[in-house]
Design an enzyme around this catalytic site. Structure first.
Site, PDB file in Angstrom:
ATOM      1  N   ASP A   1       0.848  -1.205   0.000  1.00 54.83           N
ATOM      2  CA  ASP A   1       0.000   0.000   0.000  1.00 54.83           C
ATOM      3  C   ASP A   1       0.878   1.248   0.000  1.00 54.83           C
ATOM      4  O   ASP A   1       0.607   2.204   0.714  1.00 54.83           O
ATOM      5  CB  ASP A   1      -0.919  -0.019   1.219  1.00 54.83           C
ATOM      6  CG  ASP A   1      -2.117   0.911   1.048  1.00 54.83           C
ATOM      7  OD1 ASP A   1      -2.399   1.344  -0.092  1.00 54.83           O
ATOM      8  OD2 ASP A   1      -2.772   1.202   2.066  1.00 54.83           O
TER       9      ASP A   1
ATOM     10  N   ASN B   1       0.764   7.239   2.900  1.00 54.71           N
ATOM     11  CA  ASN B   1       1.373   6.292   3.828  1.00 54.71           C
ATOM     12  C   ASN B   1       2.866   6.548   4.042  1.00 54.71           C
ATOM     13  O   ASN B   1       3.585   5.685   4.528  1.00 54.71           O
ATOM     14  CB  ASN B   1       1.137   4.854   3.359  1.00 54.71           C
ATOM     15  CG  ASN B   1      -0.316   4.452   3.512  1.00 54.71           C
ATOM     16  OD1 ASN B   1      -1.056   5.055   4.287  1.00 54.71           O
ATOM     17  ND2 ASN B   1      -0.733   3.452   2.782  1.00 54.71           N
TER      18      ASN B   1
ATOM     19  N   LYS C   1       1.924   4.584  -1.017  1.00 48.83           N
ATOM     20  CA  LYS C   1       1.325   5.771  -1.635  1.00 48.83           C
ATOM     21  C   LYS C   1       1.679   6.971  -0.768  1.00 48.83           C
ATOM     22  O   LYS C   1       2.097   6.815   0.388  1.00 48.83           O
ATOM     23  CB  LYS C   1      -0.190   5.607  -1.772  1.00 48.83           C
ATOM     24  CG  LYS C   1      -0.913   5.369  -0.455  1.00 48.83           C
ATOM     25  CD  LYS C   1      -2.378   5.036  -0.687  1.00 48.83           C
ATOM     26  CE  LYS C   1      -3.085   4.746   0.627  1.00 48.83           C
ATOM     27  NZ  LYS C   1      -4.475   4.334   0.418  1.00 48.83           N
TER      28      LYS C   1
END
Length: 149
Positions: A119, A124, A121
């Site tokens: 995840d 994050n 991105k």
């Protein structure tokens, strides 16, 4: 409150004895069960309790009550990369290299330990007040041979 997630809120808290500041991720058990994410939350907690790296938002404590699950994490007050990209539109070449170096070191550590973040991105990637970057949100991370979702 310093943030909001799919299951609840993130609070800035202070440890009473040490006066150290942390981020407290508060998640509703009702929402976790409603979204059938019990295994994902347990896996995130278990994974974070087993790893520690200078460029990862590390878990310090975890606990629960009848209604909520709590993860006490490192606190970084510089905002996330998405915020900074929206505000400044771009970074200098040196800033970009510095942020990428932090993230590459975090990803290298994860991959050596057979963990795939899954995840990655701008939301994050958190920054501290000195511009160091930290990888966060391991909710859908996968450990080799064991999938959390």
């Amino acid at each position: 409150m310093i943030g909001r997630g799919g299951f609840g809120k993130v609070w800035r808290v202070v440890h009473k004895k040490t006066l150290k500041e942390y981020a407290l991720k508060e998640m509703s058990k009702f929402k976790i069960i409603d979204k059938k994410s019990e295994l994902s939350i347990k896996s995130e907690r278990d994974l974070l309790s087993q790893i520690s790296h200078p460029f990862i938002t590390n878990l310090q404590y975890s606990f629960q009550d009848n209604n909520k699950v709590y993860l006490v994490m490192d606190l970084f007050t510089g905002g996330d990369l998405r915020y900074h990209l929206g505000k400044y539109r771009h970074f200098s070449e040196n800033q970009t290299k510095f942020i990428l170096a932090c993230i590459i070191l975090a990803l290298e550590y994860l991959h050596i330990n057979h963990i795939i973040h899954r995840d990655l991105k701008p939301e994050n990637i958190l920054l501290d007040h000195n511009g160091y970057a930290y990888l966060t949100d391991f909710g859908i991370a996968k450990v080799q041979g064991y999938e959390t979702n």
